[in-house]
Structure formats: structure tokens, C-alpha cells
Scaffold this active site. Structure first.
Site, mmCIF file in Angstrom:
data_model
loop_
_atom_site.group_PDB
_atom_site.id
_atom_site.type_symbol
_atom_site.label_atom_id
_atom_site.label_comp_id
_atom_site.label_asym_id
_atom_site.label_seq_id
_atom_site.Cartn_x
_atom_site.Cartn_y
_atom_site.Cartn_z
ATOM 1 N N MET A 1 -12.353 -13.494 13.242
ATOM 2 C CA MET A 1 -11.994 -13.276 14.773
ATOM 3 C C MET A 1 -10.354 -13.192 14.888
ATOM 4 O O MET A 1 -9.602 -14.160 14.653
ATOM 5 C CB MET A 1 -12.363 -14.182 15.437
ATOM 6 C CG MET A 1 -14.081 -14.391 15.526
ATOM 7 S SD MET A 1 -14.634 -12.890 16.088
ATOM 8 C CE MET A 1 -15.664 -12.431 14.571
ATOM 9 N N CYS A 2 -9.949 -11.920 15.008
ATOM 10 C CA CYS A 2 -8.253 -11.871 14.684
ATOM 11 C C CYS A 2 -7.838 -10.397 15.351
ATOM 12 O O CYS A 2 -8.375 -9.802 15.786
ATOM 13 C CB CYS A 2 -8.510 -11.854 13.201
ATOM 14 S SG CYS A 2 -9.663 -12.729 12.242
ATOM 15 N N GLY A 3 -6.388 -10.548 14.999
ATOM 16 C CA GLY A 3 -5.873 -9.389 15.208
ATOM 17 C C GLY A 3 -5.082 -8.962 13.806
ATOM 18 O O GLY A 3 -4.714 -9.688 12.887
ATOM 19 N N ARG A 32 -4.843 -13.008 20.032
ATOM 20 C CA ARG A 32 -6.186 -12.987 19.403
ATOM 21 C C ARG A 32 -6.580 -13.592 18.235
ATOM 22 O O ARG A 32 -7.626 -13.904 17.687
ATOM 23 C CB ARG A 32 -6.203 -11.372 18.651
ATOM 24 C CG ARG A 32 -6.108 -9.965 19.657
ATOM 25 C CD ARG A 32 -6.281 -8.813 18.768
ATOM 26 N NE ARG A 32 -7.651 -8.637 18.369
ATOM 27 C CZ ARG A 32 -8.801 -8.077 19.066
ATOM 28 N NH1 ARG A 32 -8.476 -7.796 20.323
ATOM 29 N NH2 ARG A 32 -10.129 -7.867 18.671
ATOM 30 N N ASP B 431 -12.225 -13.208 19.667
ATOM 31 C CA ASP B 431 -10.909 -12.550 19.843
ATOM 32 C C ASP B 431 -10.826 -11.843 21.324
ATOM 33 O O ASP B 431 -9.885 -11.751 22.101
ATOM 34 C CB ASP B 431 -10.365 -11.837 18.676
ATOM 35 C CG ASP B 431 -11.253 -10.766 18.077
ATOM 36 O OD1 ASP B 431 -12.526 -10.822 18.589
ATOM 37 O OD2 ASP B 431 -11.177 -10.540 16.919
#
Lengths: 303, 652
Positions: A1-3, A32, B431
Site C-alpha cells: 500500500m504505497c506510492g 500514500r 493508500d
């Protein structure tokens, strides 16, 4: 879960502001992933020299760890030419010309390796892009390309070693950053383990790095490896990969994770969100493209 | 024309200004947008807003009446849930453009990303370029016009509405079909293209729902009413419940749907006891005056908290699953007892808003009944991710209950077997969720709390995500939670028990230092003040009553909620059945039940010598069974079962 974010300057240069560009892009999508931030940076390779970075912590046992690392380096006749302590890591440059895979697995068994390569240096730690920069001075880094990542930990711990980018253990200079979740992780990991590959985390993103490295080591081009990955991996993913002289992306068939790219004559930049790309060009509307589902591409440094 | 420069102002400050200019009727120019998120979110005035550059996620989202123009690109969720008004985008749009719109005109001159128009209800999405994967995914109404290529799986699982594609139709989605176009439809589209000055002289292919998945092919036969008590049975292998299930499956050839929750025995709060011998406490009619049960919840980020006279809420239940009369009884009872009511899925009614003092407004995956005006008059917003009865699955509302009125409020075709999507169009990970929560806060000026409803599955991970994503509180729902309709096997076996859920939640919050910061409201099989007190002792900040409140309000627990012919007028939309429901009488009954809960909570807290209900502590509890001890980590003390009966008596 990220950028995620990546950039390559196309003209043949090693002095572009890659560090600053990545810091700006990652800060732009820090919402994010506030837990940790990481960078994969590529230095000018020096023939016969390898760069290694290890997590050694910043507590009492740090010195022991460094001693063990040095002993193991000596065992492989890797002669230290440069070394430093940065944040929670120990960085060392050595003369080495043996079997890299055996060497890096052996190093893994004495310490947590962040990255090994002629050119690659991965810097990752807890905190935001500017926090990590403050400790590791990423802003002064100049080069031709690099990738980065901001992480919101969901299934594994908030720890430097669980942060991205991931190095493809045993394979020099390959790094990946990933947003999403690989759902056939265990199946693919067991297959690679049967073929003698080692994993150091339970993070699904490490799998992508090792998967691609295996392909590359078998002489498959990065483009073909990325094409295969879209079929072989289940789940949701948008990932970036970088090697000594290439960057590339792949995106899953469901397009569940965002990705936007910007390209002009000078650069190719890819990020989870346009807001990151716009950080490179404040006040300027950009002509961007969202890569379609199930697609991939690569860009090579001009020589 | 007012100028707002995003190089100088934050989006929150800018949105406040845009709303101010909106109220004054002045048009706005937004400079240096640089693809920032949430520009123009929550605007409800008919002004012109021109964005000089690119906008990020949810541009013009949750707005009504304004006319937006964006000179370059936009990110995901363009015009999210926009009611009326229009937006013209000169560049490209990211994924889920025009998601859940309810009347707006959304014009994109460039290309659009995947899942355009997902769960849209009414209005138009016009794309002059190419569309991508699954355009029109799960749309309920309105039209999507695509001048370029359709992308793969166009119209996937659409329920209503129409797609018009001028370019190549790459492939049709499931339950979509291509049919001929009427000439007046063609005229309407061309009129619109002219109005927006988009030159076009091609022709269209029309795509609509094929009607194969709107209804279950066979209805369940009416079965002999079998009570929850009967269904709970005595044997896990062969009992009346198993027999009924097999009978029904043999006739319909699919899983059986029913109301209520798990009927099998599970570890629960009854497997815990207080160390304190509550049987020796004298009845005290005045005990509620000796302790302050007041509870506030939701101020973590500075919003106006939900104010409760005791740590109790009404659990989310929808108008749709329940009749209007039953929902009003709950709303009135909640106001009488000074606690909160929750809309559940499917929108807010004016009468409900009026009757409830504290009303939480729930946003589900299908965005059914969701709109900016009801958001702004709610006391709290809640993003539903899943529920204890059926974690991972969307709601089900059988055709019998999807009346004209319900369909109108929800923005869907009437008379379908409604299966809500199992996931949100714009929340595909923690996110994305961060950006969604921020959109809600922007739309309501950061004034009211935003909570998340979680069904108990991977509680430890989910709670940490909720904490990191900044939710003001969590409503956590265990396996014993009930629902109006779900597959029987799902109800029985999917999820984890309420007792495990609260323990894992508190452990997870402990690991991230969030115990004091983010309150958890526990629900799922909580039946009285004793359960509530135990939940609070385990760390819950409050509890919510669903099934218990319904039973207090006249439910006979026959498990036939899904059928829509509830004999007492609760789980029905049939006016003949609903007539039987006496809203005021049942509101009083629910209120009396809640006051009993208050008395029990006060009695237990006072008996422990506490002056605040939240002083109840896990060390006040023991486990009566090995399972409960293993789940909670409390000492296993079976002796408390016999020697120290824990009955409390209700105030006379």
C-alpha cells in the site's frame, strides 16, 4: 500500500539531480505512505568495485555486526576501499571479482543486506522523504536515474528492512518498487526457492525483484521479463524496476493500482499520481498518460 | 472573478474560499493546481470554477450545481457523486471518471482511465477520446458516450443505463449486450456534442444490460418459519436448520439466502464473567444518577464529536432492509435515550434526520443514496468496508424490497435483486482510502467525524490501517452480527467472533500506540448491558445494538428478513405489512430496552466503585472457558460460573 516514483534522464549524463527529483516526487505522494521512504540510486560504476550497504541498527550490537561483516568480507577476499556509517546502515565499497550470488547469500547470512551492486545503492528508512534525506543526504545525489517508494505498512512491520525498494538478492544492480499485492506470492516463492533462490523477507515485493532477476540472469531481456510477469503474477500491482542502465514498469490486467507517466525529450518520469510528476514542473500543466491495464515498457540510457 | 492560487494556499484553505465565493455567487479561477487532490470538493453553489492546469483525485467530487472546467488532466474519481452541474476536462481523466454521479454532465476531451462511470446512477459521461478497461462497470443508470474505442469488457455487470460507443467495441462485459439505437437517442447525443462544441460525424453502437444477472433464476420457496432459537439447534451436524437448508437447496439449486447472523455456538462475551460478585448488588433505581455515562466519540482530528448519553449506539441498518416505520422507531428511540442512530446503506430520509438527534451517515460501495447534502446534515460519516455477518461481500436486497421509492432514493432500477458491489470503486487499498477520507473531510469542512465500519476478518491489520488512515473511530463488527440477507454459509462460517475481534483490535492498537487515540465501537451479538460492560472492560469505547434493538422493537426473529414480507412490518417494504408496525409504540419499547442497558451499565460500574464507565478494565474479568481464555488472554476461572452467579436485576 504505497506510492512509487521513478525517473531517468535520457541524455548520457551522470550529473542530473536524481536525488532531489525523487525527494520531490515522493514527498508529493507521501500521503500514500507515511511509514517509510526509500530510494534506489545508481552511481557511476567503477570497474572491479562493488558497493554494499547493510542494516546494522544504531544500538550496542552495531559494532559486533560490522565486525562480522568485515570478517566475512575478508573470507571472500573482498578488500575494503571505502566505508561509512549512515543512519542505521553501514556502507562499504570493496574490490571483488568472484561469484556474486554465493557472495551475497553468504553476506545475507551474517547481516541484513540492503543492496549490492557495481552501481546500485539503496537507501531506505522509517519516516518521510525529507526525514530520510536528512539522515542520508539523498538530495546531493547526482546520476542518470533512480526509483523510490513511500510505504504504508499493512501486513508486515514498520521497519527499515520491510521498506522498499527491494534489491533482487544475489543479482547486482536490480531494484524494484511496488504498489499492490501479489496474491500467488507463496506459490511463486516456493518455485523460486526450489531453484535455489533465497528470500529475506515475507514481503511480496521482494518476490518481484527475485523473479525478474532470475529471468535476467537467464539472458531474458527486461522487456520480455516484464511481459511474462503480467501473466505469471496474480493480484494487483503497479511496479517499477531499475537496472544499471534501464528502468521499466509493469501494470496488472485489472489496473487496480494507479500509475501516470510523463515523457519528453529529456526525461521519462513515472509516479503513482500526477501530483508527484507536477512537483518536477511547478505551475506547468503536463501532457501525461495513464498506462493501460496489462502493459509494460522499458527505457534505456542512451550511450 | 476571484483568483485562488494553490501555490500559496492549501487545498483545504482553497476549498473554504471556493465555498465562500460560491455562496456569494462569484466565479473562481484556480491557479497553479499542479494535480492536487480534492479541488472543488463539497461545492453546492452554481458558480463557474476554472482550473488552470491539472487537477488530482476527486476533482469536483461530492458537489452539486457548479460548472467546472479543467484545462489539463484530472486524476482518479473525477466528479465523484456529482449531483447536478457539469465539468469539462480538456486533457485526460484517470480511473473511475464520473464514479457514482447522479445527474451531472462530465465531459472529457481526452481519454478516460479504467472503470469509468462505475456505479453511476444518472447523468452523462462523455469521452471524446478512448475509454479503458470496464467502462460502465456496475452502472445503475445514466449514459456514457465514448467517441473513441470502448476498451475491454465495456458495460461489465451493468444494471441499468446505456453506453454509446462510436469507435471500436473491443469486447463486451458480462451481462452487457449490443442493440440498435433509436433516432431520438442519436439526436440527443448530437445535441449535447454540439452544446459542448465537440465535432463529430460518426455513428454509435448502443450497449445495455442483457438482463441475465438481475434476478436469481429461481426464488426460494416460502419455508415454515423457523425461529432463531430453533435454528441454533443442539447438534452441529443434523438439526432443523441443516434440514431446512438442504431442502431449500434441493429446490433452487444454489446457496440459500436468509436474514440474521450465525446461529452456531461461538465463543462470546457470555464466556467471560466479572470477578466482582454482581449477584449481591442491591437493586438501585437511582443508580444511573450516581455515575456519568456520557461518552463522546470522534474528536481525534478536531471534529465535533458524536455525543452519547451512554456508551451505546444503534448499529447501522438500512432503510430498504428495514421499513421506514422501523427505521423511524429506531431513530426516535435513539433520541429518547440520547444515543446515535445510523443510516446503514441506502441513504438518509428527511423524517429520520428529524427524529434522530445524532445521526451517522454510511457510505457503501454502491454509493446508494449517497449525496453531499445528506453528508452535510449528518453528525458523522462512516465508510463501510465490510460487516461482521458477511465480511468481504456486498449487501443484498431482494427484488420484493426494491420498491419505486427505495429505488429512487438509491438511484437504481426498481424491482431488481440488488447485490451491492463487494468493494468501493475508489478504495482498492489503504493508500486510496487515505485520499477518500480526505475527500469526505473536505466536503464537510473537517467539521464532523469520519469513521470506518469493519467486519471482523484480518482485524489486527485492518485496525492498524484504520489508525494510520486517520479515522476518528472504528465500528468493529464480529461474526455474530446480523444482516437482512446473506448466504447461509457465509453467515455461519465467514468472519471471526466478536470476542476475538475486540481482543485483536486492542492488541493491534497497543502495538501502534493508538489505544487512547482511536476509539473502537464493538458490535455483533451484543444483547444487553452486561455484554456491553464486558466489551468496554475489554477496551471498546462503546458498543452498538442492532439485532437486540430490532427485537426490542417487535422483531420475532424468524430469519425471513430477506423475503420482504415481514409479518410485523419491520423487514418489509410492503405497505400492507408495514401498516402493522406501530412506530411510536415500538420506539418506546426500544427506548425502554436501552434504558435497561443504561441501568445495567451503571450498576456494574458503580458496583466496582467507579465513577466513570471507562474505568472498567480487563482485569475485572475472568474467562469461563478455555477458548475464551485463549482468545482474550484472561485467566481461566471456571469456578466463577457456579459459585458466583452474575445475574443482574433490572430496575423496577
Amino acid at each position: 500500500m504505497c506510492g512509487i516514483a521513478g525517473i531517468m534522464y535520457k541524455r548520457n549524463t551522470m550529473d542530473a539531480g536524481v536525488g532531489n527529483a525523487l525527494i520531490a516526487m515522493l514527498d508529493g505522494c507521501q500521503h500514500r505512505g507515511p511509514d517509510s521512504t526509500g530510494f534506489a540510486l545508481y552511481h557511476e560504476p567503477q570497474p572491479g568495485l562493488l558497493r554494499l550497504r547493510f542494516f546494522v541498527g544504531d544500538e550496542e550490537r552495531t559494532e559486533d555486526r560490522i565486525t562480522r561483516i568485515k570478517a566475512k568480507l575478508a573470507e571472500f577476499q573482498a578488500e575494503i576501499v571505502d566505508e561509512s556509517r549512515d543512519g542505521t546502515t553501514y556502507r562499504v565499497q570493496v574490490k571483488f571479482s568472484g561469484d556474486l550470488k554465493a557472495f551475497s547469500y553468504a553476506m545475507e547470512h551474517v547481516a541484513k543486506v540492503v543492496s549490492i551492486g557495481e552501481s546500485l545503492d539503496i537507501i531506505k528508512d522509517i519516516g518521510g522523504a525529507h526525514d530520510v534525506d536528512a539522515t542520508y543526504k539523498v538530495d546531493s545525489f547526482e546520476g542518470s536515474h533512480g526509483i523510490g517508494h513511500v510505504r504504508l505498512a499493512t501486513e508486515s512491520d514498520v521497519a527499515p528492512e520491510a521498506s522498499h525498494p527491494f534489491w533482487a538478492t544475489g543479482f547486482a544492480d536490480i531494484a524494484i518498487v511496488h504498489n499492490g499485492q501479489i496474491t500467488n506470492y507463496w506459490k511463486m516463492r516456493r518455485r523460486l526457492e526450489k531453484h535455489g533462490f533465497e528470500f529475506n523477507t515475507d514481503n511480496d515485493s521482494e518476490l518481484i525483484a527475485v523473479y525478474l532477476a532470475e529471468k535476467l540472469s537467464n539472458g531474458i531481456s527486461l522487456r520480455d521479463a516484464l511481459e511474462d510477469s503480467i501473466e505469471d503474477m496474480d493480484g494487483t500491482f503497479s511496479f517499477l524496476v531499475s537496472t544499471k542502465d534501464e528502468i521499466g514498469y509493469a501494470k496488472d490486467n485489472l489496473a487496480a493500482k494507479p500509475m501516470v507517466k510523463y515523457e519528453d525529450d529529456d526525461i521519462i518520469a513515472i509516479a503513482s499520481e500526477e501530483v508527484s510528476l507536477n512537483r518536477l514542473f511547478p505551475g506547468k500543466p503536463l501532457n501525461t498518460v495513464e498506462p493501460p491495464p496489462g502493459t509494460f515498457n522499458t527505457w534505456q540510457k542512451s550511450i | 472573478m476571484a483568483k485562488i492560487d494553490l501555490a500559496r494556499l492549501s487545498v483545504t484553505e482553497a476549498n473554504k474560499l471556493i465555498r465562500k465565493y460560491g455562496a456569494e455567487g462569484e466565479n473562481v479561477d484556480v491557479l497553479n493546481p499542479d494535480a492536487k487532490h480534492h479541488i472543488g470538493v463539497g461545492l453546492v453553489h452554481p458558480i463557474n470554477v476554472r482550473v488552470h492546469g491539472s487537477a488530482g483525485y476527486f476533482c469536483a467530487g461530492l458537489s452539486d450545481g457548479a460548472r467546472f472546467e479543467v484545462e489539463n488532466n484530472v486524476g482518479w474519481g473525477l466528479a465523484d457523486n456529482m449531483l447536478t452541474g457539469s465539468i469539462v476536462v480538456r486533457g485526460n481523466a484517470g480511473a473511475i471518471a464520473a464514479v457514482a454521479i447522479r445527474g451531472a454532465e462530465v465531459i472529457v476531451h481526452g481519454n478516460i482511465g479504467s472503470r469509468a462511470g462505475q456505479v453511476m446512477k444518472e447523468g452523462t459521461l462523455l469521452c471524446a477520446g478512448n475509454a479503458n478497461f470496464m467502462a460502465g462497470y456496475m452502472m445503475y443508470g445514466g449514459r456514457i458516450v465514448i467517441l473513441g474505442q470502448s476498451g475491454e469488457k465495456v458495460g461489465q455487470d451493468m444494471t441499468g443505463g446505456t453506453l454509446y460507443v462510436a469507435g471500436k467495441v473491443n469486447s463486451l462485459g458480462t451481462d452487457a449486450k449490443q442493440i440498435d439505437l433509436e433516432s431520438d437517442e442519436d439526436d440527443e447525443i448530437r445535441e449535447m456534442l454540439e452544446r459542448y462544441q465537440i465535432p463529430f460525424n460518426g455513428s454509435f453502437q448502443k450497449i445495455v444490460n442483457a438482463g441475465e444477472k438481475l434476478h436469481y433464476s429461481r426464488n426460494e420457496p416460502r419455508s415454515r418459519s423457523q425461529s432463531f432459537f430453533m435454528a441454533s439447534g443442539t447438534s452441529d451436524y443434523w438439526n432443523a436448520k441443516v434440514q431446512t437448508d438442504i431442502d431449500i437447496k434441493a429446490q433452487i439449486g444454489r446457496y440459500r439466502i436468509r436474514g440474521y447472523g450465525a446461529t452456531r455456538a461461538l465463543p462470546h462475551l457470555a464466556d467471560l464473567a466479572f470477578r466482582k460478585d454482581l449477584s449481591q448488588i442491591p437493586a438501585d433505581g437511582e443508580v444511573t444518577k450516581k455515575i456519568d455515562l456520557k461518552t463522546e466519540i470522534g474528536a481525534r482530528n478536531g471534529a465535533e464529536p458524536i455525543k452519547l448519553s451512554m456508551p451505546v449506539m444503534i448499529a447501522p441498518m438500512s432503510y430498504g432492509a428495514l421499513s421506514k416505520s422501523a427505521k423511524l422507531a429506531l431513530a426516535r428511540a435513539s433520541a429518547l435515550s440520547g444515543i446515535s442512530e445510523n443510516t446503514g446503506e441506502g441513504g438518509m430520509m428527511d423524517e429520520q434526520r428529524e427524529a434522530a438527534d445524532q445521526l451517522i451517515y454510511q457510505c457503501l460501495s454502491g454509493r446508494l443514496g449517497w449525496n453531499i447534502h445528506d453528508m452535510q446534515r449528518a453528525n458523522g460519516l462512516e465508510i463501510y468496508i465490510s460487516q461482521g455477518a458477511k465480511p468481504g461481500l456486498g449487501g443484498q436486497l431482494m427484488a420484493k424490497k426494491v420498491t419505486e421509492e427505495i429505488a429512487r432514493i438509491r438511484g437504481i432500477p426498481a424491482g431488481i435483486d440488488l447485490r451491492s458491489p463487494s468493494r468501493h470503486p475508489d478504495v482498492l487499498g489503504a493508500d486510496d482510502l487515505v485520499i477518500k477520507v480526505e475527500e469526505f473531510r473536505e466536503a464537510t469542512g473537517h467539521r464532523i467525524p469520519v469513521s470506518v465500519k469493519l467486519g471482523a476478518g484480518r482485524v489486527r491489520d485492518d485496525i492498524k490501517i484504520a489508525f494510520k488512515d486517520g479515522f476518528d473511530f472504528v465500528e468493529l463488527d464480529g461474526l455474530q452480527g446480523s444482516t437482512g440477507a446473506a448466504g447461509n454459509e457465509v453467515l455461519e462460517y465467514v468472519g471471526i467472533p466478536t470476542l476475538s475481534a475486540i481482543q485483536e483490535a486492542m492488541d493491534a492498537l497497543g502495538e501502534v500506540g493508538g489505544v487512547e487515540e482511536m476509539p473502537v465501537v464493538l458490535m455483533g451479538g451484543i444483547k444487553d448491558g452486561l455484554d456491553a460492560a464486558k466489551a468496554i472492560a475489554l477496551g471498546a469505547h462503546a458498543v452498538a445494538f442492532g439485532t437486540a434493538a430490532i427485537i426490542a422493537g417487535g422483531c420475532i426473529a424468524c430469519l425471513q428478513c430477506h423475503v420482504g414480507q415481514c409479518v410485523v412490518g419491520i423487514a418489509t417494504q410492503d405497505p400492507e405489512h408495514e401498516k402493522r408496525y406501530q412506530t411510536n409504540v415500538e420506539a418506546e419499547n426500544i427506548h425502554r430496552f436501552l434504558e435497561g442497558v443504561r441501568w445495567q451499565l451503571a450498576t456494574i460500574a458503580v458496583a466496582h466503585g467507579y465513577d466513570d464507565i471507562h474505568q472498567l478494565d480487563r482485569n475485572d474479568l475472568v474467562a469461563l472457558t478455555p477458548e475464551a481464555a485463549a482468545i482474550t488472554g484472561l485467566p481461566y476461572e471456571p469456578g466463577y460460573r457456579d459459585t458466583k452467579p452474575q445475574a443482574t436485576r433490572k430496575a423496577s
